[in-house]
Design a protein around this motif. Structure first.
Motif, PDB file in Angstrom:
ATOM      1  N   UNK A   1       0.828  -1.217   0.000  1.00  0.00           N
ATOM      2  CA  UNK A   1       0.000   0.000   0.000  1.00  0.00           C
ATOM      3  C   UNK A   1       0.854   1.256   0.000  1.00  0.00           C
ATOM      4  N   UNK A   2       1.990   1.162   0.685  1.00  0.00           N
ATOM      5  CA  UNK A   2       2.893   2.315   0.733  1.00  0.00           C
ATOM      6  C   UNK A   2       3.621   2.477  -0.590  1.00  0.00           C
ATOM      7  N   UNK A   3       4.089   1.351  -1.173  1.00  0.00           N
ATOM      8  CA  UNK A   3       4.835   1.387  -2.442  1.00  0.00           C
ATOM      9  C   UNK A   3       4.256   0.342  -3.406  1.00  0.00           C
ATOM     10  N   UNK A   4       3.199   0.698  -4.118  1.00  0.00           N
ATOM     11  CA  UNK A   4       2.542  -0.278  -5.002  1.00  0.00           C
ATOM     12  C   UNK A   4       3.450  -0.826  -6.103  1.00  0.00           C
ATOM     13  N   UNK A   5       4.458  -0.069  -6.489  1.00  0.00           N
ATOM     14  CA  UNK A   5       5.344  -0.494  -7.577  1.00  0.00           C
ATOM     15  C   UNK A   5       6.595  -1.229  -7.081  1.00  0.00           C
TER      16      UNK A   5
END
Length: 421
Positions: A322-326
């Motif tokens: 959720x913080x870094x979707x990629x």
């Protein structure tokens, strides 16, 4: 008559006092004018690098009253002239010795009249004492220490000179090695990209184990010192003495509970030592301190993975996503959770479906083209023989596009489905 004589005496005294004061003022004016003239000649000669002619006039000012000339850099200019004659002219050793002695006298004068720059002059005095005068090392060390005490912003060159003296003169009877370690540790913190300070630290010990002992002794002598505790912990970690690192790290988080780096190192150390409960608690503290730091969620997920709490591990991975979707790394670990679950159970059709879920998750990681893309692609290939075959689908009357729910006592926590390709 007596009264008249008394008045005359008082009047005469006043006249003499007046004349005397005027004479002193006149003499002071002449003296000041002479000082100005001497300084002007010194300044001009020095500016033109005629140091031999400049120096006598400089001494006239310094030995009379240099107070009003400090702001015109009298002492640095005089120093420049003397250093030039010492280093850049052809003079014999006896003459160089005289210049060195003269510089020490100059620095004493400078310290007296230019107190703002006293630290600098003390450092230069220590250098001359140690390198030109072969003075007793203890005296040179004391002078450098006083210099740094007066001016902590001195160039690192002088601090290094002190550190080298500490190292060269260290014995079992003094604490010079500990002082050298502390000095170079501070330099390393101020200049983290300067490898010289790391080399100096390493050079203080015959091996890393001895360096561990040195830093421990330094901390033991000053047990409430956070810097010494951190240095001891850092050296222990470098030496892979993880058990020894625990004491200073636990001390550091108790004294500075909001310093992120202390908690990171402690959590990582607990983790490596398989002290899982403490590692989890430390990572949870980090999450409280840094709720938006994706690394904290992945790290705690890895601990839960290690102790087979796979559902909890995935929950934390999803928070990282959720913080870094990629970011591809959480997907790689999620896929590993499914592999781990499948390996723990019988290799049946449902296990093959779980492996398929792992493959699909690895493919998601690879599609992000991140640093773990190639690793994810390799795992897809490696699991090619673990996923359901066409025959598996045929015998169960499953066709392309059908949904298979992951279920069974081994996989109740997964709550996912796969699609028949």
């Amino acid at each position: 008559m007596k009264g008249t004589i008394k008045i005359f005496v008082i009047f005469s005294y006043l006249i003499l006092s007046f004349l005397s004061n005027n004479l002193i003022v006149a003499q002071n004016n002449v003296s000041n004018q002479q000082l100005m003239a001497d300084f002007s000649l010194f300044y001009e000669y020095q500016k033109n690098k005629d140091y031999a002619s400049a120096i006598p006039y400089g001494w006239k000012v310094i030995n009379t009253d240099p107070t009003n000339f400090v702001k015109y850099k009298l002492f640095p200019k005089m120093e420049e002239a003397l250093w030039y004659i010492h280093d850049s002219t052809k003079i014999d050793e006896a003459a160089k010795k005289k210049i060195a002695d003269t510089l020490l006298y100059l620095y004493d004068k400078a310290i007296k009249y230019d107190s703002v720059s006293a630290g600098y002059y003390l450092a230069k005095k220590a250098f001359v004492m140690g390198n030109w005068e072969n003075e007793n090392p203890a005296k040179v060390i004391a002078t450098y220490e006083e210099a740094i005490k007066k001016d902590s912003t001195l160039p690192s060159f002088y601090k290094d000179q002190l550190g080298l003296l500490y190292a060269k003169n260290a014995t079992d009877e003094n604490d010079y090695k500990l002082k050298a370690l502390e000095l170079y540790s501070k330099l390393s913190e101020l200049e983290p990209n300067n490898e010289l300070w790391v080399q100096r630290i390493e050079g203080l010990a015959e091996n890393i184990e001895q360096l561990v002992d040195i830093t421990k002794k330094a901390w033991d002598l000053d047990k409430n010192n956070l810097e010494k505790a951190w240095k001891y912990a850092s050296i222990c970690l470098q030496a892979k003495e993880l058990n020894k690192a625990l004491e200073p790290l636990e001390f550091l988080v108790s004294k500075a509970p909001k310093v992120i780096n202390y908690w990171k190192q402690l959590a990582n150390t607990y983790d490596k030592l398989d002290m899982n409960d403490k590692a989890l608690q430390a990572y949870k503290t980090l999450i409280e301190l840094q709720p938006d730091n994706r690394d904290n969620y992945v790290n705690i997920a890895l601990v839960y993975k290690k102790i087979d709490q796979l559902a909890v591990a995935r929950t934390y991975l999803q928070k990282a996503m959720n913080i870094s979707p990629d970011w591809d790394y959480p997907y790689v670990i999620e896929a590993q959770l499914y592999e781990q679950a499948a390996r723990a159970c019988d290799f049946d059709f449902m296990a093959k479906c779980v492996y398929l879920l792992a493959v699909n998750t690895y493919k998601k990681a690879a599609s992000l083209n991140g640093p773990f893309a190639s690793q994810a692609a390799e795992r897809v290939k490696a699991l090619a023989n673990s996923i359901p075959t066409k025959e598996d689908y045929f015998f169960r009357q499953l066709k392309s596009g059908d949904t298979i729910k992951i279920e069974g006592p081994c996989y109740s926590w997964i709550q996912r489905s796969v699609i028949v390709p």
